[in-house]
Design an enzyme around this catalytic site. Structure first.
Site, PDB file in Angstrom:
ATOM      1  N   HIS A 188     -28.539 -14.802  25.204  1.00 30.22           N
ATOM      2  CA  HIS A 188     -27.443 -14.641  26.155  1.00 30.22           C
ATOM      3  C   HIS A 188     -26.758 -15.964  26.515  1.00 30.22           C
ATOM      4  O   HIS A 188     -25.776 -15.952  27.247  1.00 30.22           O
ATOM      5  CB  HIS A 188     -27.972 -14.008  27.447  1.00 30.22           C
ATOM      6  CG  HIS A 188     -28.249 -12.540  27.335  1.00 30.22           C
ATOM      7  ND1 HIS A 188     -29.028 -12.005  26.347  1.00 30.22           N
ATOM      8  CD2 HIS A 188     -27.847 -11.490  28.093  1.00 30.22           C
ATOM      9  CE1 HIS A 188     -29.107 -10.696  26.495  1.00 30.22           C
ATOM     10  NE2 HIS A 188     -28.386 -10.351  27.541  1.00 30.22           N
ATOM     11  N   GLU A 210     -17.621  -3.898  24.717  1.00 30.43           N
ATOM     12  CA  GLU A 210     -16.820  -5.119  24.826  1.00 30.43           C
ATOM     13  C   GLU A 210     -15.597  -5.085  23.910  1.00 30.43           C
ATOM     14  O   GLU A 210     -14.502  -5.493  24.296  1.00 30.43           O
ATOM     15  CB  GLU A 210     -17.675  -6.355  24.491  1.00 30.43           C
ATOM     16  CG  GLU A 210     -18.797  -6.627  25.476  1.00 30.43           C
ATOM     17  CD  GLU A 210     -20.079  -5.881  25.130  1.00 30.43           C
ATOM     18  OE1 GLU A 210     -21.099  -6.094  25.820  1.00 30.43           O
ATOM     19  OE2 GLU A 210     -20.074  -5.081  24.157  1.00 30.43           O
ATOM     20  N   HIS A 216      -4.387   4.008  -3.134  1.00 34.95           N
ATOM     21  CA  HIS A 216      -4.375   3.259  -1.874  1.00 34.95           C
ATOM     22  C   HIS A 216      -3.454   2.047  -1.951  1.00 34.95           C
ATOM     23  O   HIS A 216      -2.796   1.698  -0.970  1.00 34.95           O
ATOM     24  CB  HIS A 216      -5.796   2.807  -1.530  1.00 34.95           C
ATOM     25  CG  HIS A 216      -5.874   1.867  -0.371  1.00 34.95           C
ATOM     26  ND1 HIS A 216      -5.948   2.296   0.935  1.00 34.95           N
ATOM     27  CD2 HIS A 216      -5.881   0.513  -0.308  1.00 34.95           C
ATOM     28  CE1 HIS A 216      -6.009   1.259   1.741  1.00 34.95           C
ATOM     29  NE2 HIS A 216      -5.965   0.161   1.012  1.00 34.95           N
ATOM     30  N   HIS A 231       0.857  -1.184   0.000  1.00 31.32           N
ATOM     31  CA  HIS A 231       0.000   0.000   0.000  1.00 31.32           C
ATOM     32  C   HIS A 231       0.897   1.239   0.000  1.00 31.32           C
ATOM     33  O   HIS A 231       1.461   1.599   1.028  1.00 31.32           O
ATOM     34  CB  HIS A 231      -0.926  -0.006   1.217  1.00 31.32           C
ATOM     35  CG  HIS A 231      -1.816  -1.213   1.276  1.00 31.32           C
ATOM     36  ND1 HIS A 231      -1.378  -2.422   1.770  1.00 31.32           N
ATOM     37  CD2 HIS A 231      -3.107  -1.389   0.886  1.00 31.32           C
ATOM     38  CE1 HIS A 231      -2.372  -3.306   1.691  1.00 31.32           C
ATOM     39  NE2 HIS A 231      -3.427  -2.705   1.159  1.00 31.32           N
TER      40      HIS A 231
END
Length: 673
Positions: free
Chosen positions: A476, A414, A265, A35
């Site tokens: 859950h 999380e 890119h 890149h």
């Protein structure tokens, strides 16, 4: 973009930055992949940062009080490799640059922290670097409060791109940094408005400047090709009492035919276009050649920090000897000498008192005795502190007015929590752990995988580990999550059966130096199954004989966690019918696999039928059910093959037939009885 004007405005700066651009073009051309555009666009920013602001010593890349530089936009790795070669890094040599992306080279396609000492973190999955940086900055704050500014006083710098800021984890990180006023964190945004598919407007219209401001950051907007503006912005950022974001307006693939396009890119390997770009730069040297005066100037930048490092050594020597030893022990990831004895005494107490508690509570009980003697631990939870049982009384809460606090309220983040914990571990001198529900490893998963890849001992405390959590239902209730975690290389997955195994699991997790740990812990209360005290850490063997057969051994029951109780009950029932049955507790399959073959065969001899019991899917168990016996071996599994349901835990175990009776029936069927 007037390249000639940039060259003439500041030739000394331009030549240093041009060296980065030329090396990038050469290395990517040689590799025929990579890149090019980001290093070419951010070379000016990186040059000013390294020359005028970054505190480092190229000859001592692991100096603990160095500034940390994180390339969150890891696809632009040639920016980092060029810089390291230019400043005189002993590992990233010219040969390494020439072998960019080749087998065995330290210059991998994306930066990998374990390959070279100057690479702070593994990046490439966009957003991870900026999320790691929050943990780096928190670690610096905590250690500065503990050891004093004279030995801990450094900044964390991040180069992030548009892609990093689009990833959701970036907002989790940005919000955390703003909330905690992490003023030592400075993010340099490569604002080039280009993604692989085209311009940013194809997919996003976020005002990033307002976004950062809304999250409590100090924000500046500059021309990313103007060295004076870059210098002034970095100087102002270091003075701010907030985390800083500097929006650097740049041109991807500056000076190349692909400038300001999505083609810029990727790998720019056309030789004619390379030659044209170098001509614009005024770069006349051959491939991989850097003029001696430019290389010397860069090496002087790399050596500049040596005097600061020497002064730091003198300041460190003034600390009390005990403080010095503690600092060095924590950075070496050595456990305190008291840990083993403390764990042994705790285990003896548990075998004598035989409490019936959930293993999440067992974990808390263990942490209550460990955290006071391991001051490098930093705990937290993603808004489930009371459920994960991760907070102990001695820790104090990390906050703006309590930098010495060792407990962090991560909020419902999380992924951000897990990535920041990795950052703390990578920073050094810290033992981070954090909790959520086992099912939400789905949200933490990218960081858990990177912890394993980066070989850092982050501890992921995952409670509510099965249908045993009950009424919250299948959204859950983890079913496949143990298998996913176990499938990840270089990860210890512990599912302890009681408080003794939980304490042993923590001892291993807190002494690991090169692998993360996942602790899968129950919501429901479990009886103590280790009723005979053993000073040896049996969990360290991965699996062991918990109860042996009486009479001829005809069956082996293997189980983990909450199902070990079920296995013991099934054993009693089978023994009552004269069927000799061994119970093997298997708290950590990875450690069992690490044992020698002779030990594994002693625990799992070839003759008896085998049944495994676990309230999860079967995947991963066949290695031990069929071990060295072929697909026709007499073996079976008691567990889950569907999602769970909403009901009390006892009803669910009966409904899904995870019972002692089911295990007995399987054994009898295998024996033809």
């Amino acid at each position: 973009m007037d390249i000639a004007a940039l060259r003439s405005a500041n030739p000394d700066h331009w030549n240093k930055a041009a060296a980065i651009r030329a090396l990038t073009l050469d290395a990517i051309h040689a590799a025929n992949s990579g890149h090019s555009g980001m290093p070419m666009g951010m070379a000016d920013v990186a040059t000013v940062l390294f020359e005028k602001h970054l505190k480092f010593n190229a000859s001592a890349p692991r100096w603990t009080d160095r500034d940390r530089f994180i390339l969150s936009a890891g696809h632009g790795s040639m920016l980092l490799y060029s810089l390291l070669y230019l400043v005189g890094d002993k590992q990233i040599t010219l040969d390494q640059v020439k072998n960019f992306r080749q087998k065995g080279a330290l210059t991998a396609g994306h930066p990998e922290n374990f390959l070279a000492d100057s690479i702070e973190t593994t990046t490439g999955p966009l957003g991870q670097g900026i999320a790691n940086s929050v943990g780096f900055a928190m670690a610096e704050e905590i250690q500065r409060a503990r050891y004093g500014k004279k030995v801990v006083d450094h900044n964390t710098y991040v180069i992030a791109g548009d892609g990093c800021l689009m990833e959701g984890v970036s907002q989790e990180a940005i919000g955390l940094a703003g909330r905690h006023e992490l003023s030592k964190l400075i993010v340099l945004w490569d604002n080039n408005n280009i993604t692989i598919d085209g311009t940013v407007e194809l997919s996003d219209r976020t005002d990033q400047v307002m976004r950062f401001k809304a999250s409590g950051w100090h924000v500046q907007e500059i021309d990313g090709h103007n060295p004076a503006e870059i210098d002034e912005a970095l100087t102002a950022a270091k003075k701010s009492k907030k985390p800083s974001m500097i929006a650097c307006k740049t041109h991807i693939a500056l000076g190349h035919a692909a400038q300001d396009t999505s083609k810029g890119h990727g790998a720019l390997t056309n030789e004619e276009q390379m030659a044209q770009a170098k001509a614009l730069y005024g770069w006349t040297s051959g491939p991989f050649e850097v003029p001696a005066d430019i290389k010397s100037a860069w090496e002087a930048i790399g050596a500049r920090g040596a005097s600061e490092h020497a002064a730091w050594n003198e300041r460190f020597a003034t600390l009390p000897l005990g403080k010095q030893a503690e600092f060095e022990r924590a950075y070496a990831l050595d456990a305190p000498k008291k840990l083993a004895a403390t764990i042994k005494a705790f285990k003896k107490h548990i075998t004598e008192s035989a409490p019936k508690v959930a293993t999440r509570k067992s974990s808390e009980m263990t942490l209550e005795i460990v955290n006071p003697i391991m001051q490098e631990t930093v705990g937290g939870s993603a808004d489930l502190t009371g459920s994960n049982n991760t907070k102990t009384g001695d820790m104090g809460v990390f906050d703006v007015d309590n930098r010495g606090g060792r407990y962090i309220y991560w909020g419902i983040r999380e992924h951000g929590m897990s990535s920041a914990m990795n950052g703390m571990a990578l920073h050094g001198g810290m033992r981070p752990y954090g909790g959520t529900f086992m099912c939400f490893t789905d949200y933490a998963r990218p960081a858990m995988r990177l912890a394993a890849l980066m070989k850092v001992p982050t501890v992921f405390v995952m409670t509510h580990d099965s249908i045993g959590l009950g009424e919250d239902g299948p959204t859950h209730q983890p079913v496949e999550h143990l298998a996913i975690s176990r499938a990840t290389p270089n990860t210890y997955v512990f599912r302890p059966a009681d408080t003794v195994e939980t304490a042993e699991s923590w001892e291993i997790a807190l002494t690991s130096k090169t692998a993360p740990s996942v602790l899968a812990l129950s919501r429901q209360n479990l009886s103590t199954v280790r009723l005979e005290h053993k000073t040896k850490n049996l969990t360290a063997q991965g699996g062991y004989v918990l109860a042996d057969a009486e009479g001829k051994r005809q069956a082996i029951l293997m189980a983990t966690g909450s199902e070990v109780e079920i296995a013991l009950k099934a054993r009693d029932m089978l023994q009552a019918e004269g069927i000799g049955t061994r119970v093997v507790s298997m708290p950590c399959m990875e450690l069992f696999a690490d044992q020698d073959e002779a030990y594994r065969k002693r625990v799992l001899p070839g003759g008896p039928v085998r049944v495994a019991i676990e309230a999860g899917v079967r995947m991963g168990w066949d290695r031990w059910l069929l071990a060295e016996r072929g697909r026709d071996a007499k073996a079976d599994f008691v567990g889950m093959d569907s999602f769970g349901a909403s009901a009390p835990a006892d009803e669910l175990y009966a409904h899904f037939d995870i019972t002692a009776e089911a295990a007995v029936a399987k054994v009898k069927a295998l024996l033809g009885l």
